[in-house]
Design an enzyme around this catalytic site. Sequence first.
Site, PDB file in Angstrom:
ATOM      1  N   GLY A 218       0.867  -1.178   0.000  1.00  0.00           N
ATOM      2  CA  GLY A 218       0.000   0.000   0.000  1.00  0.00           C
ATOM      3  C   GLY A 218       0.902   1.225   0.000  1.00  0.00           C
ATOM      4  O   GLY A 218       1.863   1.304   0.779  1.00  0.00           O
ATOM      5  N   ALA A 219       0.588   2.187  -0.877  1.00  0.00           N
ATOM      6  CA  ALA A 219       1.518   3.288  -1.130  1.00  0.00           C
ATOM      7  C   ALA A 219       1.935   4.056   0.137  1.00  0.00           C
ATOM      8  O   ALA A 219       3.140   4.183   0.420  1.00  0.00           O
ATOM      9  CB  ALA A 219       0.910   4.218  -2.181  1.00  0.00           C
TER      10      ALA A 219
ATOM     11  N   ARG B 210      10.222  -0.916  -5.100  1.00  0.00           N
ATOM     12  CA  ARG B 210       8.984  -0.932  -5.899  1.00  0.00           C
ATOM     13  C   ARG B 210       8.899   0.410  -6.635  1.00  0.00           C
ATOM     14  O   ARG B 210       9.059   1.466  -6.017  1.00  0.00           O
ATOM     15  CB  ARG B 210       7.743  -1.151  -5.010  1.00  0.00           C
ATOM     16  CG  ARG B 210       7.770  -2.492  -4.264  1.00  0.00           C
ATOM     17  CD  ARG B 210       6.419  -2.836  -3.656  1.00  0.00           C
ATOM     18  NE  ARG B 210       5.455  -3.192  -4.684  1.00  0.00           N
ATOM     19  CZ  ARG B 210       4.150  -3.375  -4.448  1.00  0.00           C
ATOM     20  NH1 ARG B 210       3.672  -3.201  -3.243  1.00  0.00           N
ATOM     21  NH2 ARG B 210       3.328  -3.719  -5.431  1.00  0.00           N
TER      22      ARG B 210
ATOM     23  N   GLN C  18      -5.642  -8.675  -2.330  1.00  0.00           N
ATOM     24  CA  GLN C  18      -5.654  -7.639  -1.290  1.00  0.00           C
ATOM     25  C   GLN C  18      -7.082  -7.284  -0.876  1.00  0.00           C
ATOM     26  O   GLN C  18      -7.317  -6.849   0.245  1.00  0.00           O
ATOM     27  CB  GLN C  18      -4.938  -6.369  -1.785  1.00  0.00           C
ATOM     28  CG  GLN C  18      -3.436  -6.490  -1.904  1.00  0.00           C
ATOM     29  CD  GLN C  18      -3.023  -6.894  -3.305  1.00  0.00           C
ATOM     30  OE1 GLN C  18      -3.739  -7.588  -4.004  1.00  0.00           O
ATOM     31  NE2 GLN C  18      -1.849  -6.472  -3.718  1.00  0.00           N
TER      32      GLN C  18
ATOM     33  N   ASP D 245      -1.639   4.915  -6.266  1.00  0.00           N
ATOM     34  CA  ASP D 245      -0.194   4.783  -6.033  1.00  0.00           C
ATOM     35  C   ASP D 245       0.575   5.992  -6.538  1.00  0.00           C
ATOM     36  O   ASP D 245       1.628   6.331  -5.998  1.00  0.00           O
ATOM     37  CB  ASP D 245       0.324   3.495  -6.666  1.00  0.00           C
ATOM     38  CG  ASP D 245      -0.099   2.320  -5.806  1.00  0.00           C
ATOM     39  OD1 ASP D 245      -1.254   1.875  -5.933  1.00  0.00           O
ATOM     40  OD2 ASP D 245       0.714   1.885  -4.957  1.00  0.00           O
TER      41      ASP D 245
ATOM     42  N   ASN E  49      -3.124   2.890 -10.112  1.00  0.00           N
ATOM     43  CA  ASN E  49      -3.576   2.141  -8.928  1.00  0.00           C
ATOM     44  C   ASN E  49      -3.568   0.658  -9.305  1.00  0.00           C
ATOM     45  O   ASN E  49      -3.244   0.287 -10.448  1.00  0.00           O
ATOM     46  CB  ASN E  49      -4.967   2.607  -8.488  1.00  0.00           C
ATOM     47  CG  ASN E  49      -5.366   2.034  -7.135  1.00  0.00           C
ATOM     48  OD1 ASN E  49      -4.578   2.077  -6.190  1.00  0.00           O
ATOM     49  ND2 ASN E  49      -6.550   1.471  -7.032  1.00  0.00           N
ATOM     50  N   LYS E  50      -3.934  -0.174  -8.362  1.00  0.00           N
ATOM     51  CA  LYS E  50      -3.908  -1.632  -8.555  1.00  0.00           C
ATOM     52  C   LYS E  50      -4.534  -2.039  -9.884  1.00  0.00           C
ATOM     53  O   LYS E  50      -5.580  -1.525 -10.274  1.00  0.00           O
ATOM     54  CB  LYS E  50      -4.644  -2.289  -7.386  1.00  0.00           C
ATOM     55  CG  LYS E  50      -4.716  -3.792  -7.414  1.00  0.00           C
ATOM     56  CD  LYS E  50      -3.374  -4.455  -7.571  1.00  0.00           C
ATOM     57  CE  LYS E  50      -2.370  -4.075  -6.508  1.00  0.00           C
ATOM     58  NZ  LYS E  50      -0.973  -4.475  -6.855  1.00  0.00           N
TER      59      LYS E  50
HETATM   60  O1  MRU Z   1       0.623  -3.851  -4.689  1.00  0.00           O
HETATM   61  P1  MRU Z   1       0.002  -3.141  -3.525  1.00  0.00           P
HETATM   62  O2  MRU Z   1      -0.834  -4.022  -2.666  1.00  0.00           O
HETATM   63  O3  MRU Z   1       1.015  -2.344  -2.742  1.00  0.00           O
HETATM   64  O4  MRU Z   1      -0.981  -2.093  -4.210  1.00  0.00           O
HETATM   65  C1  MRU Z   1      -1.715  -1.233  -3.405  1.00  0.00           C
HETATM   66  C2  MRU Z   1      -2.710  -0.427  -4.159  1.00  0.00           C
HETATM   67  O5  MRU Z   1      -2.793  -0.455  -5.368  1.00  0.00           O
HETATM   68  C3  MRU Z   1      -3.535   0.509  -3.342  1.00  0.00           C
HETATM   69  O6  MRU Z   1      -4.795   0.692  -3.936  1.00  0.00           O
HETATM   70  C4  MRU Z   1      -2.815   1.849  -3.276  1.00  0.00           C
HETATM   71  O7  MRU Z   1      -1.504   1.696  -2.797  1.00  0.00           O
HETATM   72  C5  MRU Z   1      -3.527   2.827  -2.462  1.00  0.00           C
HETATM   73  S1  MRU Z   1      -3.326   2.464  -0.757  1.00  0.00           S
HETATM   74  C6  MRU Z   1      -4.013   3.664   0.139  1.00  0.00           C
END
Ligand code: MRU
Length: 331
Positions: free
Chosen positions: A47-48, A81, A179, A220, A230-231
Amino acid sequence: MPVRALWYDRAGLHLIDQRRLPVSKITRTYRRVEDVAESIRTMVVRGAPSIGVAAAYGMAIASSQKGWTPDRAAKLLGATRPTANDLFVGIEAVRSAWASGEDPLEAADRYRQQIVSECQAIGFAGAPLFAKRSNVLTHCNAGALATVEWGTALAPLRVAHDRGVDLFVWVDETRPLLQGSRLTAWELTQERIPHAVIVDNAAGYFMRKGDVDAVIVGADRIARNGDVANKVGTYEKAVVAHENGIPFYVAAPFSTFDPKMPTGAGIPVEERGEEEVRSMGSRRLTPSRSGVRNPAFDVTPAKYVSGFVTPLGVIPPSRVRSIRRPSRSPG
Ligand code: MRU
């Protein structure tokens, strides 16, 4: 706050191992910057905003290890990342303090506190979007696990729920690492917010049926023109929401906005290992000779975003370019 993704004390940096939820809640403790970097790369923490804070503490830990300089530690942590802007903001917050002789640990604590108060402010700024009975769809996990406390997308839902609004959350499972079904559903369960997990491909079905009033996701990295990384799968949800006249909101702290990125075309999209797609636990899901691709993120064009929920209020994509990170946190 019933969930805290990470904290620091004299024993080191403590992270809830997010790979193990919801089956077990295990906390791991890190005392070397190399191990903090590995925990980010392998998604013990994810998560960012959370990876930004973990990296900030990684920098502080490096400052008391032999042989590390601010730039060397920043390089190691920055290579974990590539997509989340928050990672680089968290690293820089401590790198600059360390390089100018300030206490790196105090800088990391300050950064964590700023992220937590920004996410809390997002909750209060976004809650009025859900002032009456709503069915809300979310993708991935943008809750407290992803942000240390509160969440981004989940923060307004938490506040609305606390105010007694009758909310129901559709939780996309979020292949391949789940997630949504593992983490978002776990957080909503902790707070008794009614929800149902759906496979990613079912979101369009429920949107078209009229069962979704709004979509809210985290981010992100947000480019200056309002394009959002985003994801992976977020883009599809935004297009289908638009097609069905459903508002699509993106919630993010200032650290996610990248003023140096003109459009989404330049955002680096992480491609993760094949094994995340090829198998689930010990179960193989694809023929071993099939090719596999595994982009972890996608980019949603700004035209699909109805509003950005920021710590200072809800703004349209056209105002993203004027966003400035305040030197002091709101709230
Ligand atoms: O690969 P991840 O689980 O780190 O990806 C997270 C996401 O895409 C979240 O939607 C994003 O970081 C926003 S978290 C507030």
